[in-house]
Scaffold this active site. Structure first.
Site, PDB file in Angstrom:
ATOM      1  N   PHE A 224       0.858  -1.183   0.000  1.00 27.98           N
ATOM      2  CA  PHE A 224       0.000   0.000   0.000  1.00 27.98           C
ATOM      3  C   PHE A 224       0.891   1.228   0.000  1.00 27.98           C
ATOM      4  CE2 PHE A 224      -2.166   3.403   2.225  1.00 27.98           C
ATOM      5  CZ  PHE A 224      -3.396   3.425   1.604  1.00 27.98           C
TER       6      PHE A 224
ATOM      7  N   HIS B   2       1.552  32.198   6.093  1.00 25.47           N
ATOM      8  CA  HIS B   2       0.786  32.761   7.212  1.00 25.47           C
ATOM      9  C   HIS B   2      -0.662  32.288   7.192  1.00 25.47           C
ATOM     10  CE1 HIS B   2       4.177  35.273   8.323  1.00 25.47           C
ATOM     11  NE2 HIS B   2       4.383  35.356   7.022  1.00 25.47           N
TER      12      HIS B   2
ATOM     13  N   HIS C 109       8.848  39.147   9.180  1.00 24.02           N
ATOM     14  CA  HIS C 109       7.530  39.391   8.579  1.00 24.02           C
ATOM     15  C   HIS C 109       7.168  40.881   8.621  1.00 24.02           C
ATOM     16  CE1 HIS C 109       3.565  38.482   7.147  1.00 24.02           C
ATOM     17  NE2 HIS C 109       2.953  38.521   8.310  1.00 24.02           N
TER      18      HIS C 109
ATOM     19  N   HIS D 188       2.714  43.836  15.734  1.00 25.97           N
ATOM     20  CA  HIS D 188       3.714  43.160  14.892  1.00 25.97           C
ATOM     21  C   HIS D 188       5.022  43.955  14.834  1.00 25.97           C
ATOM     22  CE1 HIS D 188       0.383  40.759  13.000  1.00 25.97           C
ATOM     23  NE2 HIS D 188       1.348  39.904  12.755  1.00 25.97           N
TER      24      HIS D 188
END
Lengths: 262, 262
Positions: free
Chosen positions: A63, A74, A84, A211
């Site tokens: 198999f 992201h 980023h 961020h």
């Protein structure tokens, strides 16, 4: 098993509780959403796809199952690498292990987030946590529990819209970390931050202040983290291992927590 | 730091060495090759690609970097999930954490592999390891060190050919785990097995006997594992976290080892 050692283990467990975490006792919790066709991506990002190469019995007699996959970095449970949102900061392969593995604290803002989908975790929330649980030390992985991981399967509930494309971005609603909260976490010298929403900045953010603040200081963010309700406020050890994409701005993350105990 | 606790820590470290592993002391080693354009894939498999979405300064004033990526599940440092070669066995998301996190042993066959690129780790090799280091217990993550991780950047040296396509498969040469070795590891009830070559079966395998034997028993295999030369034969804790691909036959793996010590 090991009954001859149990007294010593117990004694040591107590004696070392301030510093030690025994990996061979306790239990592990998975904080990862699986990647599938319902995985959460930004409305403008390429979603996860999995394509069958082969699945079934081969001529050779065995198999065999194999797939190809593709996605934006992201989406799903993933890491935002510092690059980023910060030029010259760490790419995915450059984030050191001591930012990915370390003691975790969980700041619970579920009640406030339930009352306000656009809630931003503030410096005051973090200070209130510290007043109750003690100071957040350098090297801590700080998880923000908005109580919304359970909505993950329903994009409209989880992030405000199920629509795709640039015009859907303005319809995003979910909680995040406020600019003052991010600044305080930077001051504490934390290793990393995680949240159970699509982004460390709240859905309505226009400047991505959290961020920028975190990533300018090489602090990665873990996003779309799974259900944190089994985690204690302090005492868990977090292991968050991203796919090691060279030069990447982020990538799929497997994040687990170790809870001490016999 | 923590000088008041150091004596107790030392004493406990000694007393508990048979069972405990303190995550907050010691050090972590990364056993992962980064994903890039040189990542090793089977000659017939789709290779890793990373495509820039954006990289630079935005109109909003912040820097932004993001990529898409695509690959076959089986390439780079990755996991073969049991369903890869066993119908009905665990898919990537179904492999339990206690097969991914656990005590590691490292069986060193580098000398034999240096003399024979087609070397297969045998039951006798495993028994010789046990005679020296003690029995391999249930739940152990068994790593096979062929000493060839350093060749990874040079596909011809690492796997026998740099060619692509079906006709290149016959030119593959690298060591693996023999059928009798796989059967003995199944008997021991190990959690998982890892190797620093492209496949748990050796390059010239025609029947993939080790895959079939292991995976029929729901034992995953970690392949293209990085350099193990800093790992002790026993005493490391392995944490191997794959990208959680639902229904997947494998996937990118981040594998790290924790070495005890003060």
């Amino acid at each position: 098993m090991h009954t001859g050692l149990s007294t010593a283990v117990l004694w040591c467990g107590l004696a070392l509780s301030a510093t030690a975490q025994d990996l061979t006792a306790g239990r592990w919790i998975d904080l990862t959403h699986p990647f599938n066709e319902n995985s959460v991506y930004w409305p403008t990002a390429e979603m996860f796809t999995k394509t069958e190469v082969f699945h079934g019995h081969t001529e050779g007699g065995w198999f065999y199952s194999a797939y190809n996959f593709a996605a934006a970095e992201h989406g799903g449970t993933h890491m935002d690498s510092p690059i980023h949102f910060a030029e010259g900061a760490h790419t995915t392969d450059q984030v050191p292990l001591d930012r990915l593995i370390g003691p975790g604290v969980v700041i619970d803002v579920a009640e406030k987030a339930a009352a306000d989908v656009d809630y931003r975790v503030s410096a005051a929330d973090i200070e209130a946590f510290e007043a109750e649980h003690g100071p957040i030390g350098a090297g801590t992985i700080v998880l923000l529990n908005t109580g919304r991981a359970g909505l993950y399967g329903d994009r409209t509930a989880y992030m405000g819209t199920d629509e795709r494309g640039e015009e859907a971005v303005a319809k995003l609603h979910f909680p995040g970390l406020g600019a003052d909260g991010a600044a305080l976490l930077v001051e504490r010298g934390i290793a990393a931050v995680g949240i159970d929403t699509p982004s460390i900045d709240y859905g309505q953010s226009k400047d991505f202040a959290a961020h920028v603040e975190l990533m300018t200081h090489n602090i990665p963010a873990f996003e779309n983290v799974g259900d944190m309700s089994d985690l204690p406020a302090t005492g868990a050890m977090i292991v968050a291992l991203p796919m090691m994409i060279e030069g990447g701005s982020g990538g799929p993350l497997r994040i687990v927590a170790h809870l001490p105990g016999g």
